[in-house]
Scaffold this motif. Structure first.
Motif, mmCIF file in Angstrom:
data_model
loop_
_atom_site.group_PDB
_atom_site.id
_atom_site.type_symbol
_atom_site.label_atom_id
_atom_site.label_comp_id
_atom_site.label_asym_id
_atom_site.label_seq_id
_atom_site.Cartn_x
_atom_site.Cartn_y
_atom_site.Cartn_z
ATOM 1 N N THR A 57 0.736 -1.122 0.002
ATOM 2 C CA THR A 57 0.032 -0.127 -0.066
ATOM 3 C C THR A 57 0.612 1.263 -0.029
ATOM 4 O O THR A 57 0.210 2.400 -0.118
ATOM 5 C CB THR A 57 -0.855 0.127 1.388
ATOM 6 N N ASP A 58 2.315 1.078 0.285
ATOM 7 C CA ASP A 58 2.855 2.479 0.316
ATOM 8 C C ASP A 58 3.642 2.703 -1.010
ATOM 9 O O ASP A 58 4.516 3.597 -1.111
ATOM 10 C CB ASP A 58 4.095 2.102 1.455
ATOM 11 N N MET A 59 3.411 1.748 -1.922
ATOM 12 C CA MET A 59 4.132 1.800 -3.345
ATOM 13 C C MET A 59 4.278 3.218 -3.914
ATOM 14 O O MET A 59 5.096 3.773 -4.466
ATOM 15 C CB MET A 59 3.808 0.729 -4.256
ATOM 16 N N ALA A 60 2.992 3.668 -4.100
ATOM 17 C CA ALA A 60 2.664 5.026 -4.471
ATOM 18 C C ALA A 60 3.368 6.168 -3.976
ATOM 19 O O ALA A 60 3.746 7.050 -4.627
ATOM 20 C CB ALA A 60 1.038 5.213 -4.690
ATOM 21 N N ASP B 125 7.228 8.452 -9.600
ATOM 22 C CA ASP B 125 7.437 8.472 -11.088
ATOM 23 C C ASP B 125 6.774 7.368 -11.601
ATOM 24 O O ASP B 125 6.811 6.111 -11.116
ATOM 25 C CB ASP B 125 8.957 8.164 -11.533
ATOM 26 N N PRO B 126 5.612 7.622 -12.430
ATOM 27 C CA PRO B 126 4.628 6.501 -12.761
ATOM 28 C C PRO B 126 5.640 5.382 -13.681
ATOM 29 O O PRO B 126 5.218 4.169 -13.385
ATOM 30 C CB PRO B 126 3.990 7.166 -13.882
ATOM 31 N N GLU B 127 6.614 5.575 -14.310
ATOM 32 C CA GLU B 127 7.446 4.475 -14.958
ATOM 33 C C GLU B 127 8.020 3.720 -13.722
ATOM 34 O O GLU B 127 8.152 2.439 -14.206
ATOM 35 C CB GLU B 127 8.582 5.279 -15.729
ATOM 36 N N LYS B 128 8.594 3.958 -12.648
ATOM 37 C CA LYS B 128 9.072 3.402 -11.620
ATOM 38 C C LYS B 128 7.909 2.498 -11.139
ATOM 39 O O LYS B 128 8.279 1.168 -10.625
ATOM 40 C CB LYS B 128 9.869 4.213 -10.713
#
Length: 86
Positions: free
Chosen positions: A47-50, A55-58
């Motif tokens: 849940t912490d990924m965002a 960066d959307p690519e990462k």
């Protein structure tokens, strides 16, 4: 699985990769043997990924890697013949 079997029903189980291990192997194998579908739900619920990857690519690369790793575990669960294979 017992309740589904009693009712003659099938289900789809979306598994996280970290949850497929020697202790859960019998349940995974039983689900497959009884005709249930296994799906890929990523390695874990991150849940912490965002917040870590603005960066959307990462984010996309991270999610692709998690899905690939989990798919390997799901595929292996379908091929393994015993808990010791894990």
């Amino acid at each position: 699985l017992d309740a589904l079997q009693d009712r003659g029903m099938h289900a789809s189980f979306f598994l996280t990769g970290w949850s497929i291990k020697s202790t859960t192997y019998p349940h995974v194998r039983r689900a497959l043997a009884e005709g249930h579908a296994l799906g890929n739900h990523g390695w874990r619920h991150d849940t912490d990924m965002a917040q870590r990857f603005a960066d959307p690519e990462k984010q996309e690369a991270y999610m692709a890697a998690e899905l690939e790793l989990t798919q390997m575990r799901v595929d292996f669960a379908m091929l393994a013949e015993s808990p010791e294979d894990f």
